[in-house]
Design a protein around this motif. Structure first.
Motif, PDB file in Angstrom:
ATOM      1  N   SER A   1       0.837  -1.188   0.000  1.00 39.37           N
ATOM      2  CA  SER A   1       0.000   0.000   0.000  1.00 39.37           C
ATOM      3  C   SER A   1       0.874   1.241   0.000  1.00 39.37           C
ATOM      4  O   SER A   1       2.023   1.204   0.459  1.00 39.37           O
ATOM      5  CB  SER A   1      -0.940   0.013   1.204  1.00 39.37           C
ATOM      6  N   ILE A   2       0.318   2.338  -0.482  1.00 39.02           N
ATOM      7  CA  ILE A   2       1.043   3.598  -0.539  1.00 39.02           C
ATOM      8  C   ILE A   2       0.069   4.713  -0.186  1.00 39.02           C
ATOM      9  O   ILE A   2      -1.070   4.725  -0.663  1.00 39.02           O
ATOM     10  CB  ILE A   2       1.692   3.795  -1.927  1.00 39.02           C
TER      11      ILE A   2
ATOM     12  N   ASP B   1       4.467   8.957   0.628  1.00 33.81           N
ATOM     13  CA  ASP B   1       5.454   9.052   1.694  1.00 33.81           C
ATOM     14  C   ASP B   1       5.525   7.790   2.552  1.00 33.81           C
ATOM     15  O   ASP B   1       6.563   7.505   3.155  1.00 33.81           O
ATOM     16  CB  ASP B   1       5.132  10.246   2.599  1.00 33.81           C
ATOM     17  N   ILE B   2       4.441   7.070   2.657  1.00 37.57           N
ATOM     18  CA  ILE B   2       4.376   5.892   3.515  1.00 37.57           C
ATOM     19  C   ILE B   2       4.009   4.686   2.662  1.00 37.57           C
ATOM     20  O   ILE B   2       2.993   4.707   1.959  1.00 37.57           O
ATOM     21  CB  ILE B   2       3.336   6.079   4.631  1.00 37.57           C
ATOM     22  N   ARG B   3       4.850   3.674   2.726  1.00 34.41           N
ATOM     23  CA  ARG B   3       4.643   2.448   1.962  1.00 34.41           C
ATOM     24  C   ARG B   3       4.713   1.270   2.908  1.00 34.41           C
ATOM     25  O   ARG B   3       5.586   1.207   3.769  1.00 34.41           O
ATOM     26  CB  ARG B   3       5.714   2.323   0.865  1.00 34.41           C
TER      27      ARG B   3
ATOM     28  N   ARG C   1       3.871   5.779  -6.956  1.00 30.83           N
ATOM     29  CA  ARG C   1       2.708   6.416  -7.576  1.00 30.83           C
ATOM     30  C   ARG C   1       3.112   7.718  -8.245  1.00 30.83           C
ATOM     31  O   ARG C   1       4.113   8.331  -7.891  1.00 30.83           O
ATOM     32  CB  ARG C   1       1.608   6.669  -6.551  1.00 30.83           C
ATOM     33  N   ASN C   2       2.281   8.119  -9.192  1.00 31.27           N
ATOM     34  CA  ASN C   2       2.446   9.402  -9.875  1.00 31.27           C
ATOM     35  C   ASN C   2       1.076  10.071  -9.863  1.00 31.27           C
ATOM     36  O   ASN C   2       0.173   9.660 -10.609  1.00 31.27           O
ATOM     37  CB  ASN C   2       2.943   9.188 -11.306  1.00 31.27           C
ATOM     38  N   ASN C   3       0.910  11.058  -9.012  1.00 32.61           N
ATOM     39  CA  ASN C   3      -0.407  11.681  -8.864  1.00 32.61           C
ATOM     40  C   ASN C   3      -0.795  12.526 -10.070  1.00 32.61           C
ATOM     41  O   ASN C   3      -1.991  12.762 -10.291  1.00 32.61           O
ATOM     42  CB  ASN C   3      -0.461  12.505  -7.586  1.00 32.61           C
ATOM     43  N   VAL C   4       0.171  12.975 -10.842  1.00 31.25           N
ATOM     44  CA  VAL C   4      -0.150  13.730 -12.056  1.00 31.25           C
ATOM     45  C   VAL C   4      -0.761  12.776 -13.097  1.00 31.25           C
ATOM     46  O   VAL C   4      -1.754  13.114 -13.761  1.00 31.25           O
ATOM     47  CB  VAL C   4       1.091  14.426 -12.616  1.00 31.25           C
ATOM     48  N   GLN C   5      -0.172  11.614 -13.212  1.00 35.10           N
ATOM     49  CA  GLN C   5      -0.670  10.620 -14.169  1.00 35.10           C
ATOM     50  C   GLN C   5      -1.788   9.762 -13.586  1.00 35.10           C
ATOM     51  O   GLN C   5      -2.355   8.926 -14.299  1.00 35.10           O
ATOM     52  CB  GLN C   5       0.479   9.724 -14.631  1.00 35.10           C
TER      53      GLN C   5
END
Length: 113
Positions: free
Chosen positions: A50-51, A56-58, A72-76
């Motif tokens: 999980s992320i 920041d936390i995985r 992850r890429n929040n823009v994509q």
């Protein structure tokens, strides 16, 4: 429409790698933790990694630590699961999940010689 779409599964030999992708649509992706689960026939779904919303936390299942990496890429609007040194016991359908009971359709990973 809230949607998660996984891709990247396939058939690989033990020791090889795969990178799974999960692309989201229909909701504010950047505020949600995203999880990867896997399931084999006859067993319950197992949380693999999980992320948190900002990456920041995985967290990882013991079976994934040291071999898998979630990002992850929040823009994509995408989450990735890099899986290295795959083992036959990693064979499963892998699902992307968002809290609130949102699931993708799954992608099959088969590790076999």
């Amino acid at each position: 429409q809230v949607q998660l779409v996984e891709s990247g599964g396939g058939l690989v030999q033990p020791g090889e790698s795969l990178r799974l992708s999960c692309v989201a649509s229909g909701f504010t992706f950047s505020i949600y933790t995203i999880n990867w689960y896997r399931q084999t026939p006859g067993k319950e779904r197992e949380l693999v990694a999980s992320i948190d919303s900002q990456g920041d936390i995985r967290n990882y299942a013991d079976s994934a630590k040291g071999r898998f990496a979630i990002s992850r890429n929040n823009v994509q609007k995408a989450v990735y699961l890099q899986m290295n040194n795959l083992k036959p016991e990693d064979t499963a359908v892998y699902y992307c999940n968002r809290p609130g009971n949102v699931w993708g359709q799954g992608t099959q990973v088969t590790v076999s010689s």
